[in-house]
Write an enzyme that holds these catalytic residues in place. Structure first.
Site, mmCIF file in Angstrom:
data_model
loop_
_atom_site.group_PDB
_atom_site.id
_atom_site.type_symbol
_atom_site.label_atom_id
_atom_site.label_comp_id
_atom_site.label_asym_id
_atom_site.label_seq_id
_atom_site.Cartn_x
_atom_site.Cartn_y
_atom_site.Cartn_z
ATOM 1 N N GLU A 1 2.523 7.646 9.930
ATOM 2 C CA GLU A 1 3.104 8.804 9.278
ATOM 3 C C GLU A 1 2.031 9.796 8.844
ATOM 4 O OE1 GLU A 1 4.371 7.832 4.996
ATOM 5 O OE2 GLU A 1 4.397 5.891 6.012
ATOM 6 N N CYS B 1 -3.626 -2.944 -2.389
ATOM 7 C CA CYS B 1 -3.364 -2.311 -3.689
ATOM 8 C C CYS B 1 -1.899 -2.531 -4.062
ATOM 9 C CB CYS B 1 -3.693 -0.825 -3.626
ATOM 10 S SG CYS B 1 -5.440 -0.506 -3.226
ATOM 11 N N CYS C 1 0.942 0.312 -3.687
ATOM 12 C CA CYS C 1 0.944 1.127 -2.474
ATOM 13 C C CYS C 1 1.819 0.499 -1.393
ATOM 14 C CB CYS C 1 -0.483 1.298 -1.956
ATOM 15 S SG CYS C 1 -0.595 2.265 -0.440
ATOM 16 N N GLU D 1 -7.307 2.568 5.187
ATOM 17 C CA GLU D 1 -8.552 2.825 4.461
ATOM 18 C C GLU D 1 -9.550 3.417 5.456
ATOM 19 O OE1 GLU D 1 -11.785 3.403 2.705
ATOM 20 O OE2 GLU D 1 -10.280 2.601 1.321
ATOM 21 N N SER E 1 -10.358 9.757 1.265
ATOM 22 C CA SER E 1 -9.997 8.917 0.130
ATOM 23 C C SER E 1 -10.335 7.461 0.442
ATOM 24 C CB SER E 1 -8.502 9.050 -0.160
ATOM 25 O OG SER E 1 -8.104 8.130 -1.162
ATOM 26 N N SER F 1 -10.314 6.108 -5.168
ATOM 27 C CA SER F 1 -9.105 5.562 -5.798
ATOM 28 C C SER F 1 -9.548 4.641 -6.931
ATOM 29 C CB SER F 1 -8.276 4.784 -4.765
ATOM 30 O OG SER F 1 -7.823 5.643 -3.752
ATOM 31 N N LEU F 2 -9.532 5.165 -8.150
ATOM 32 C CA LEU F 2 -10.057 4.414 -9.295
ATOM 33 C C LEU F 2 -8.939 3.632 -9.996
ATOM 34 C CD1 LEU F 2 -12.690 3.914 -10.877
ATOM 35 C CD2 LEU F 2 -11.986 5.780 -12.405
ATOM 36 N N HIS F 3 -7.981 4.325 -10.573
ATOM 37 C CA HIS F 3 -6.732 3.778 -11.116
ATOM 38 C C HIS F 3 -6.892 2.950 -12.390
ATOM 39 C CE1 HIS F 3 -5.213 5.441 -7.500
ATOM 40 N NE2 HIS F 3 -5.668 4.495 -6.714
ATOM 41 N N ASN G 1 4.583 6.578 -8.236
ATOM 42 C CA ASN G 1 5.818 6.681 -7.479
ATOM 43 C C ASN G 1 6.268 5.243 -7.212
ATOM 44 O OD1 ASN G 1 7.933 7.569 -5.894
ATOM 45 N ND2 ASN G 1 6.690 9.094 -4.823
ATOM 46 N N CYS H 1 2.510 7.835 0.302
ATOM 47 C CA CYS H 1 1.928 7.076 1.402
ATOM 48 C C CYS H 1 2.677 5.782 1.708
ATOM 49 C CB CYS H 1 0.482 6.771 1.052
ATOM 50 S SG CYS H 1 -0.372 5.785 2.252
#
Length: 343
Positions: free
Chosen positions: A93, A117, A120, A161, A192, A215-217, A291, A334
């Site tokens: 996608e 993750c 995700c 990734e 990313s 991508s820390l989060h 999300n 994503c």
């Protein structure tokens, strides 16, 4: 024998290949322009090539093609989500998003993802395979052709990734940037990554000044490990050192992606630690309200919680924005749409 994929080869590879066939090097440039400037995929359309050479290329090589499986148009904004069917019938996608400065395309770099993750959708079925450079490029070319547009901004932030598919990603960057192809500025491209430290150093040494987005989060290693398995291998301190090296080599500000999750990483202590990390390097924090997906039963923060977190970072002199939600009615985050179609 696996055939060479012509539209995955950079110009130098094409020149070498033409020479190995006893052809002149300028034939390579004709092929490269045909694929990467004019968005054409049929050798039969390239009439400047001798018929004998065209017939030989059709036998000895492959030109990677994909089809638009389905396009979804948002009714709330101008976002368009694409599902592409690959030659092996896998589905990937991409997303096109309109901003004031123009259209940005977000592309996938792998079929699925193995990084695991927790929040995700892309990673829930694991990594199937890497995408070739042509499969990355064709996402852009086909969207441009479908909408009759030219784009100048690309984010490698879809499924997969990018640094786990390093060589193909690197070749993609060099081809899309080449002056005889799409000639897209490296500064209009963002990669990313969840933080594969050795590859960040490798990318820095390539002197390709794309924007690096981490991508820390979570600002805490132990909390980050609960969300991102890669955190068990590379600590935040190691990632920051790699980012400092990247910045020193490319003079590019680092972006920290921070998915905001209600009651998980939106506390004052998270603000305090995140601000320390951000101020330790030339950086920008991009807050992304969660999300939710069915496999991760956590809540999206309320608007007031998002505003409070942003305001708290601003007070600490952190450069921060909240990512504008795009295509909320077409599962534009994503991996969500691809998984729903496959299921």
């Amino acid at each position: 024998m696996v055939k060479k994929e012509l539209n995955s080869m950079d110009l130098n590879e094409l020149k070498d290949y033409m020479e190995s066939m006893g052809e002149k090097k300028f034939r390579a440039e004709q092929l490269f322009i045909h694929f990467h400037k004019h968005n054409r995929l049929s050798i039969d359309d390239l009439n400047v090539l001798p018929k004998k050479l065209r017939e030989r290329l059709k036998v000895d090589t492959n030109i990677n093609k994909m089809e638009i499986y389905k396009r979804f148009d948002s009714k709330v904004d101008s976002t368009k989500k694409y599902l592409f069917s690959l030659e092996d019938e896998n589905i990937i996608e991409s997303v096109s998003m309109e901003y004031k400065h123009g259209t940005t395309i977000c592309i996938s770099t792998q079929v699925g993802c193995k990084m695991g993750c927790t929040f995700c959708a892309s990673t829930k079925d694991g990594r199937v395979r890497d995408l070739t450079p042509a499969e990355m490029l064709n996402q852009i070319y086909m969207i441009e052709k479908d909408q009759d547009i030219s784009i100048s901004n690309i984010v490698l932030m879809g499924s997969g990734e990018p640094l786990d598919n390093y060589e193909n990603t690197l070749k993609f960057l060099k081809i899309i940037h080449h002056e005889k192809g799409h000639n897209i500025s490296y500064r209009g491209i963002t990669i990313s990554t969840c933080g594969i430290v050795p590859k960040i150093y490798e990318l820095a040494d390539e002197n390709i000044p794309v924007t690096l987005s981490i991508s820390l989060h979570s600002p805490f290693d132990e909390e980050r490990k609960k969300m991102m398995p890669i955190a068990a291998k590379y600590s935040i301190a190691e990632i920051i050192e790699a980012c400092k090296y990247y910045e020193s080599k490319n003079n590019r500000r680092i972006t920290f992606e921070y998915t905001l999750i209600e009651g998980v990483n939106d506390r004052q202590e998270d603000v305090d630690e995140l601000s320390k990390i951000s101020r330790s390097i030339n950086s920008h924090v991009n807050l992304i309200p969660l999300n939710p997906i069915k496999e991760y039963q956590k809540d999206r923060p309320t608007l007031s919680s998002i505003q409070r977190f942003e305001d708290s970072l601003n007070k600490k002199k952190v450069d921060v924005t909240v990512r504008r939600e795009m295509g909320s009615d077409i599962s534009a985050s994503c991996g969500q749409l691809r998984r729903s179609v496959i299921e």
